[in-house]
Design a protein around this motif. Structure first.
Motif, PDB file in Angstrom:
ATOM      1  N   ALA A  80       4.904  -9.250  -6.264  1.00  0.00           N
ATOM      2  CA  ALA A  80       4.070 -10.436  -6.476  1.00  0.00           C
ATOM      3  C   ALA A  80       3.128 -10.618  -5.291  1.00  0.00           C
ATOM      4  N   PHE A  81       1.834 -10.461  -5.555  1.00  0.00           N
ATOM      5  CA  PHE A  81       0.809 -10.594  -4.524  1.00  0.00           C
ATOM      6  C   PHE A  81      -0.284 -11.531  -5.026  1.00  0.00           C
ATOM      7  N   ASP A  82      -0.854 -12.305  -4.117  1.00  0.00           N
ATOM      8  CA  ASP A  82      -1.983 -13.158  -4.466  1.00  0.00           C
ATOM      9  C   ASP A  82      -3.286 -12.381  -4.353  1.00  0.00           C
ATOM     10  N   THR A  83      -4.244 -12.708  -5.195  1.00  0.00           N
ATOM     11  CA  THR A  83      -5.565 -12.084  -5.142  1.00  0.00           C
ATOM     12  C   THR A  83      -6.368 -12.682  -3.996  1.00  0.00           C
ATOM     13  N   GLN A  84      -6.952 -11.824  -3.197  1.00  0.00           N
ATOM     14  CA  GLN A  84      -7.841 -12.234  -2.116  1.00  0.00           C
ATOM     15  C   GLN A  84      -9.113 -11.414  -2.224  1.00  0.00           C
ATOM     16  N   HIS A  85     -10.236 -12.069  -2.382  1.00  0.00           N
ATOM     17  CA  HIS A  85     -11.521 -11.383  -2.526  1.00  0.00           C
ATOM     18  C   HIS A  85     -11.454 -10.340  -3.633  1.00  0.00           C
ATOM     19  N   ASP A  86     -11.013 -10.834  -4.796  1.00  0.00           N
ATOM     20  CA  ASP A  86     -10.991 -10.063  -6.044  1.00  0.00           C
ATOM     21  C   ASP A  86      -9.916  -8.991  -6.128  1.00  0.00           C
ATOM     22  N   LYS A  87      -9.143  -8.789  -5.067  1.00  0.00           N
ATOM     23  CA  LYS A  87      -8.130  -7.734  -5.083  1.00  0.00           C
ATOM     24  C   LYS A  87      -6.812  -8.244  -4.518  1.00  0.00           C
ATOM     25  N   ARG A  88      -5.717  -7.673  -5.019  1.00  0.00           N
ATOM     26  CA  ARG A  88      -4.402  -8.019  -4.472  1.00  0.00           C
ATOM     27  C   ARG A  88      -4.030  -7.150  -3.274  1.00  0.00           C
ATOM     28  N   MET A  89      -4.728  -6.028  -3.097  1.00  0.00           N
ATOM     29  CA  MET A  89      -4.432  -5.145  -1.974  1.00  0.00           C
ATOM     30  C   MET A  89      -5.717  -4.491  -1.492  1.00  0.00           C
ATOM     31  N   HIS A  90      -5.952  -4.603  -0.192  1.00  0.00           N
ATOM     32  CA  HIS A  90      -7.046  -3.886   0.454  1.00  0.00           C
ATOM     33  C   HIS A  90      -6.408  -2.851   1.381  1.00  0.00           C
ATOM     34  N   LEU A  91      -6.763  -1.588   1.190  1.00  0.00           N
ATOM     35  CA  LEU A  91      -6.247  -0.514   2.040  1.00  0.00           C
ATOM     36  C   LEU A  91      -7.399   0.047   2.847  1.00  0.00           C
ATOM     37  N   ILE A  92      -7.283  -0.041   4.154  1.00  0.00           N
ATOM     38  CA  ILE A  92      -8.301   0.489   5.059  1.00  0.00           C
ATOM     39  C   ILE A  92      -7.689   1.671   5.797  1.00  0.00           C
ATOM     40  N   VAL A  93      -8.396   2.774   5.819  1.00  0.00           N
ATOM     41  CA  VAL A  93      -7.902   3.990   6.470  1.00  0.00           C
ATOM     42  C   VAL A  93      -8.976   4.516   7.400  1.00  0.00           C
ATOM     43  N   VAL A  94      -8.562   4.952   8.602  1.00  0.00           N
ATOM     44  CA  VAL A  94      -9.500   5.519   9.567  1.00  0.00           C
ATOM     45  C   VAL A  94      -8.746   6.502  10.445  1.00  0.00           C
TER      46      VAL A  94
END
Length: 305
Positions: A101-115
């Protein structure tokens, strides 16, 4: 950078605020030191008032900036085996089970950033979740090297978090030198110009102006419910900050370009890499800047909303 092409934060353009709720965003604490508690998204609260991932939310005691921990407040980021070409992970909750169960933040429930650890190869992607809580996405790990993956999310009923984990792709991976600080970045035929100086310990105004073929871009399009997104990573420890615009598309006051303004507060003297996502004519691009935060012995320049 084209997000669809690259399958995909750690504040610059169109009234974007690198700051605490209608104010200043922070990567709290110098490198190697404990950070003072503050708001979300790597130790900040964005101007829209929505809190996003990052250790160091108010009231939780001394914590490092977001993305430095693999486990925080009972939540743990763990990768899981996946098919070739796929990156998969779960968020394990305080009960030892995968969170679903995740809340939507900025249209998405998950943001994955990779660098990559040398701050190259930046990707911002949005995985999809299976019923068992496994998140999957076409692998954003582009070639050999050691990468830092940041999961930026909000479990339902809990504070926003940003957790980080290292992943290594085998092979010859010579470190890539960090580009020198510059006030202009080019990407996909666009030029983004930075005006302003980042000063540690106080709010600094940074204006980003976007143009193409010498003409200002005045018709930016909403991307993830905003005109721009900024991820900032601190060289060395990769402390993470993710900032969204002050104002929203269609609010009657936020203009779709060409200038995006941030009020950024760097926690320490040092070098930062900034990644600005913006969308124009149906394509998302990412402009990258290296910025050096200088020292200051005064806070008289602080900006407050």
């Amino acid at each position: 950078m084209n997000v669809p092409a690259r399958l995909g934060i750690f504040g610059l353009g169109l009234a974007v605020v690198f700051g605490a709720a209608m104010g200043t965003g922070r990567l709290t604490g110098p490198v190697g030191a404990e950070a003072k508690p503050s708001a979300a998204h790597g130790g900040m609260k964005e101007s829209s008032g929505m809190e996003h991932g990052g250790a160091g939310h108010g009231g939780h005691g001394s914590m490092p900036p977001g993305g430095l921990l693999v486990s925080d407040r009972g939540y743990t980021l763990t990768t899981v085996p996946a098919a070739t070409g796929t990156f998969a992970f779960r968020i394990v909750g305080p009960n030892g089970r995968a969170v679903t169960a995740f809340d939507t933040q900025h249209d998405k429930r998950m943001h994955l950033i990779v660098v990559r650890r040398d701050l190259s190869g930046f990707r911002h992607v949005h995985p999809t979740m299976d019923a068992d809580g496994t998140w999957q996405v076409a692998s954003p790990l582009s070639g050999p090297g050691t990468y830092r993956a940041f999961a930026d999310f909000k479990p339902t009923g809990a504070d926003p978090l940003t957790l980080g984990i290292d992943e290594t792709v085998a092979g010859d991976a010579a470190p890539r030198p960090l580009p020198a600080p510059a006030t202009t970045a080019t990407v996909d035929g666009y030029t983004v110009t930075l005006a302003g100086t980042l000063v540690a310990g106080r709010s600094s105004r940074l204006d980003m102006t976007i143009s193409r073929d010498g003409r200002p871009v005045t018709d930016l399009q909403p991307y993830l419910a905003a005109y721009g997104h900024l991820v900032a990573l601190r060289q060395g420890d990769l402390a993470y900050l993710h900032v969204h615009p002050d104002g929203e598309p269609g609010d009657g006051k936020t203009r779709p370009g060409p200038v995006i303004t941030f009020f950024a507060e760097a926690p320490s003297v040092g070098t930062y890499r900034l990644y600005l996502d913006f969308q124009h004519e149906g394509t998302v691009h990412t402009a990258e800047f290296t910025v050096t935060a200088g020292a200051s012995d005064t806070t008289s320049g602080d900006h407050q909303h």
